[in-house]
Write a protein that holds these residues in place. Structure first.
Motif, PDB file in Angstrom:
ATOM      1  N   VAL A  28      52.613  42.880  60.006  1.00 58.21           N
ATOM      2  CA  VAL A  28      51.437  43.439  59.325  1.00 58.21           C
ATOM      3  C   VAL A  28      50.702  42.343  58.564  1.00 58.21           C
ATOM      4  O   VAL A  28      49.476  42.219  58.650  1.00 58.21           O
ATOM      5  N   VAL A  29      51.444  41.529  57.824  1.00 59.87           N
ATOM      6  CA  VAL A  29      50.827  40.432  57.070  1.00 59.87           C
ATOM      7  C   VAL A  29      50.153  39.447  58.024  1.00 59.87           C
ATOM      8  O   VAL A  29      49.030  38.989  57.775  1.00 59.87           O
ATOM      9  N   LYS A  30      50.807  39.141  59.116  1.00 59.44           N
ATOM     10  CA  LYS A  30      50.238  38.217  60.102  1.00 59.44           C
ATOM     11  C   LYS A  30      48.938  38.777  60.679  1.00 59.44           C
ATOM     12  O   LYS A  30      47.946  38.052  60.818  1.00 59.44           O
ATOM     13  N   ALA A  31      48.918  40.070  60.989  1.00 61.24           N
ATOM     14  CA  ALA A  31      47.712  40.693  61.542  1.00 61.24           C
ATOM     15  C   ALA A  31      46.565  40.677  60.531  1.00 61.24           C
ATOM     16  O   ALA A  31      45.411  40.407  60.892  1.00 61.24           O
ATOM     17  N   ILE A  32      46.869  40.955  59.272  1.00 62.43           N
ATOM     18  CA  ILE A  32      45.842  40.899  58.224  1.00 62.43           C
ATOM     19  C   ILE A  32      45.277  39.486  58.125  1.00 62.43           C
ATOM     20  O   ILE A  32      44.063  39.288  58.055  1.00 62.43           O
ATOM     21  N   THR A  33      46.164  38.503  58.141  1.00 64.78           N
ATOM     22  CA  THR A  33      45.747  37.106  58.030  1.00 64.78           C
ATOM     23  C   THR A  33      44.895  36.684  59.221  1.00 64.78           C
ATOM     24  O   THR A  33      43.867  36.017  59.059  1.00 64.78           O
ATOM     25  N   GLU A  34      45.312  37.070  60.417  1.00 63.09           N
ATOM     26  CA  GLU A  34      44.550  36.705  61.614  1.00 63.09           C
ATOM     27  C   GLU A  34      43.171  37.363  61.627  1.00 63.09           C
ATOM     28  O   GLU A  34      42.197  36.767  62.069  1.00 63.09           O
ATOM     29  N   ALA A  35      43.087  38.583  61.125  1.00 65.45           N
ATOM     30  CA  ALA A  35      41.811  39.298  61.136  1.00 65.45           C
ATOM     31  C   ALA A  35      40.845  38.797  60.067  1.00 65.45           C
ATOM     32  O   ALA A  35      39.641  38.705  60.309  1.00 65.45           O
ATOM     33  N   PHE A  36      41.371  38.472  58.886  1.00 63.48           N
ATOM     34  CA  PHE A  36      40.492  38.187  57.754  1.00 63.48           C
ATOM     35  C   PHE A  36      40.623  36.781  57.185  1.00 63.48           C
ATOM     36  O   PHE A  36      39.874  36.406  56.291  1.00 63.48           O
ATOM     37  N   GLY A  37      41.590  36.022  57.648  1.00 67.52           N
ATOM     38  CA  GLY A  37      41.754  34.647  57.193  1.00 67.52           C
ATOM     39  C   GLY A  37      42.715  34.520  56.024  1.00 67.52           C
ATOM     40  O   GLY A  37      42.932  35.456  55.258  1.00 67.52           O
TER      41      GLY A  37
END
Length: 88
Positions: A28-37
């Protein structure tokens, strides 16, 4: 729908009464980071809910809170690939 929008704050909400973090949390954290930086985490707060619990195994509440907080923060750092010294 949030891409190309300004995000003022990120609240990462997790339960205090969960006793472990797992790979799903990291994903989840990785997906948030990939989507928003990665810079989004500079405006992020970790929020722990369900704080009325009784800590397990004779731990004091403060000790349990400290351990759980560190576990969640560790997953955020791992999932977002943040070095600890980058966000202190």
């Amino acid at each position: 729908f949030l891409l190309n929008k300004t995000i003022d704050v990120l609240l990462y909400v997790d339960r205090l009464d969960s006793y472990r973090v797992d790979n799903l949390d990291r994903q989840v954290v990785k997906a948030i980071t990939e989507a928003f930086g990665i810079d989004l985490w500079r405006r992020g707060l970790v929020v722990l809910t369900h704080a009325q619990l009784s800590p397990p195994d004779g731990l004091s509440y403060d000790e349990f809170l400290s351990r759980r907080s560190e576990a969640v923060l560790r997953i955020v750092r791992l999932g977002a690939r943040i070095r600890k010294q980058d966000f202190q």
